[in-house]
Design a protein around this motif. Structure first.
Motif, short mmCIF file in Angstrom:
data_model
loop_
_atom_site.label_atom_id
_atom_site.label_comp_id
_atom_site.label_asym_id
_atom_site.label_seq_id
_atom_site.Cartn_x
_atom_site.Cartn_y
_atom_site.Cartn_z
N LYS A 18 8.77 30.39 -9.77
CA LYS A 18 8.71 30.04 -11.19
C LYS A 18 7.84 28.81 -11.35
N ASN A 19 7.00 28.79 -12.39
CA ASN A 19 6.20 27.59 -12.64
C ASN A 19 6.70 26.85 -13.87
N ALA A 20 6.04 25.74 -14.18
CA ALA A 20 6.50 24.86 -15.27
C ALA A 20 6.43 25.55 -16.63
N GLN A 21 5.61 26.59 -16.76
CA GLN A 21 5.49 27.32 -18.03
C GLN A 21 6.54 28.42 -18.17
N GLY A 22 7.38 28.56 -17.15
CA GLY A 22 8.42 29.59 -17.19
C GLY A 22 7.95 30.96 -16.72
N GLN A 23 6.72 31.05 -16.26
CA GLN A 23 6.24 32.31 -15.68
C GLN A 23 6.92 32.50 -14.32
N MET A 24 7.34 33.73 -14.04
CA MET A 24 8.12 33.99 -12.84
C MET A 24 7.53 35.14 -12.03
N ALA A 25 7.94 35.21 -10.76
CA ALA A 25 7.51 36.31 -9.89
C ALA A 25 8.57 36.60 -8.86
N THR A 26 8.65 37.87 -8.46
CA THR A 26 9.50 38.27 -7.34
C THR A 26 8.62 38.97 -6.32
N VAL A 27 8.86 38.67 -5.05
CA VAL A 27 8.09 39.26 -3.96
C VAL A 27 9.05 39.79 -2.91
N ALA A 28 8.89 41.06 -2.52
CA ALA A 28 9.70 41.67 -1.47
C ALA A 28 8.79 42.14 -0.34
N LEU A 29 9.02 41.61 0.87
CA LEU A 29 8.16 41.89 2.02
C LEU A 29 8.97 42.47 3.17
#
Length: 327
Positions: A217-228
Motif C-alpha cells: 500500500k502506498n501513501a495515496q491508498g493504492q494497494m496491491a496483492t502478489v502471490a508467488l
C-alpha cells in the motif's frame, strides 16, 4: 553521437542466445562473448558468427572496443562483474534481478553516475510496447485512478535442490526469479512507491523462498496483492483495477495484448501492441538509444531501484539471506 555500438555478452545461456538473435534482427552482429567455461563460449561464437571469444571474463572488461556488456550470469555474480565493467567504462544491461539487494544496486548506481555510464536492468516489462501503451492509457486518466492491483505468478519446479531455482548458493528462490516481474508491474502502475508492506512466506527445503503472499500500500491508498510460488503452477495474470474499469494482462511479463473491461457496462476492449518474440529486441533497441542519446529514462532504473527496495525489505523480514551476502 556514436553510430555503431559493440555489444559483448557475459554468459551463453537462453538469454544470451535470444540476445544474439535480437542483434541480428537489428542488422548487426554480437561483437564478443565471454563465459566461465571457455568451450561453451567458443561454441556460442561459432553458432552466431561472433568475432571475439575471451580467454577470461576479465579480458572482456579490458577490451577498449566493447561499448555495452549484457550480463546474463546468475544473480549472485552480478555485483562483482558490474563493478569491474563500470570501472573500465562499459555501459551495462544486466539480467534481472539486477543485484541481490538494495545496497549492491545503490553502490552500482553511484558508480555508473560517477563514470557517466548507462546502467540498466534487462526487465522486459520496461520495454515491451504493450506496457508502454497501457501506461499511456492509465496516465491519461480516462479510466480514473488505479485502486488495487492483483498479481499471480506460479511456476512448478521439481524439487531439485541443486537447481538454481532452489539453490541458495545461486541466489535461488521465487522472489528474485519471478517476484521481480510481478513487483515491476505493480510499481509501474502505481503513482508512488508502496510504504506499507506485509507478507507471509514458505521456505523450500534449502531455505530459499518457495512461496509468498505480499500486500502493498502506498501513501495515496493504492494497494496491491502478489502471490508467488516456485512449486505450484498459477496463471501469470495481472489485473489493474481502476475507478472506471480494469485491465487484465495474461501471460506477463512477455505480453502483447491486454483486455480493458468497463466497470459499468462490462464491455471489453482488446489492446494489442508489439510481439512477444521480440522482447529482447525491444530491450536492446532502448538500450542503444539510451547510450547514443544520453537519455536513459526509457530504461526505468528508478523503478528497478524501487522494486529492489521492496524485495530487500521482504527478505530482511523473512531473515532469508544468501551465503556471503551483505545487505
Amino acid at each position: 553521437m556514436q553510430d555503431t555500438l559493440n555489444w559483448a555478452v557475459l554468459g551463453t545461456g537462453v538469454i544470451a542466445n535470444e540476445m544474439a538473435q535480437a542483434l541480428q534482427k537489428m542488422g548487426k552482429s554480437l561483437y564478443a562473448v565471454g563465459n566461465r567455461t571457455h568451450e561453451k563460449a567458443v561454441a556460442f561464437a561459432e553458432k552466431y558468427g561472433v568475432s571475439k571469444v575471451y580467454d577470461t571474463i576479465d579480458d572482456m572488461f579490458l577490451d577498449a572496443d566493447v561499448d555495452i556488456i549484457y550480463i546474463t550470469s546468475p544473480h549472485n555474480t552480478h555485483y562483482a562483474f558490474m563493478k569491474q565493467a563500470l570501472m573500465y567504462g562499459k555501459h551495462l544491461l544486466v539480467e534481472k534481478s539486477i543485484t541481490l539487494n538494495s545496497r549492491e544496486l545503490d553502490d552500482m548506481i553511484a558508480l555508473a553516475k560517477e563514470k557517466k555510464l548507462v546502467l540498466a536492468e534487462a526487465m522486459t516489462i520496461w520495454h515491451m510496447p504493450i506496457y508502454k501503451k497501457l501506461w499511456d492509457i492509465v496516465q491519461s486518466g480516462e479510466l480514473g485512478k488505479v485502486q488495487i492491483i492483483t498479481m499471480n505468478f506460479g511456476s512448478f519446479k521439481e524439487y531439485d535442490m541443486s537447481n538454481r531455482f532452489f539453490n541458495m548458493n545461486l541466489a535461488g528462490g521465487a522472489m528474485l526469479d519471478i517476484g521481480v516481474y510481478a513487483l515491476s508491474i505493480v510499481r509501474s502502475f502505481l503513482d508512488e512507491q508502496p510504504d506499507e508492506i506485509v507478507s507471509q512466506w514458505k521456505p523450500s527445503p534449502t531455505g530459499s523462498d518457495e512461496q509468498a503472499t505480499i500486500l502493498l500500500k502506498n501513501a495515496q491508498g493504492q494497494m496491491a496483492t502478489v502471490a508467488l510460488s516456485m512449486h505450484s503452477k498459477q496463471p501469470k495474470r495481472a489485473m489493474i483495477s481502476l475507478e472506471k474499469g480494469y485491465i487484465e494482462i495474461m501471460e506477463y511479463p512477455r505480453a502483447d495484448k491486454a483486455v480493458i473491461v468497463d466497470a459499468e457496462s462490462g464491455a471489453q476492449t482488446e489492446i494489442t501492441a508489439g510481439d512477444t518474440a521480440d522482447a529482447l529486441y525491444y530491450e536492446m533497441q532502448d538500450m542503444e538509444q539510451a547510450v547514443k542519446s544520453g537519455d536513459a529514462s526509457a530504461m526505468q532504473l528508478a523503478y528497478s531501484r524501487d522494486v529492489m527496495e521492496i524485495m530487500t525489505k521482504l527478505r530482511k523480514d523473512w531473515g532469508m539471506k544468501y551465503p556471503g551476502e551483505a545487505w
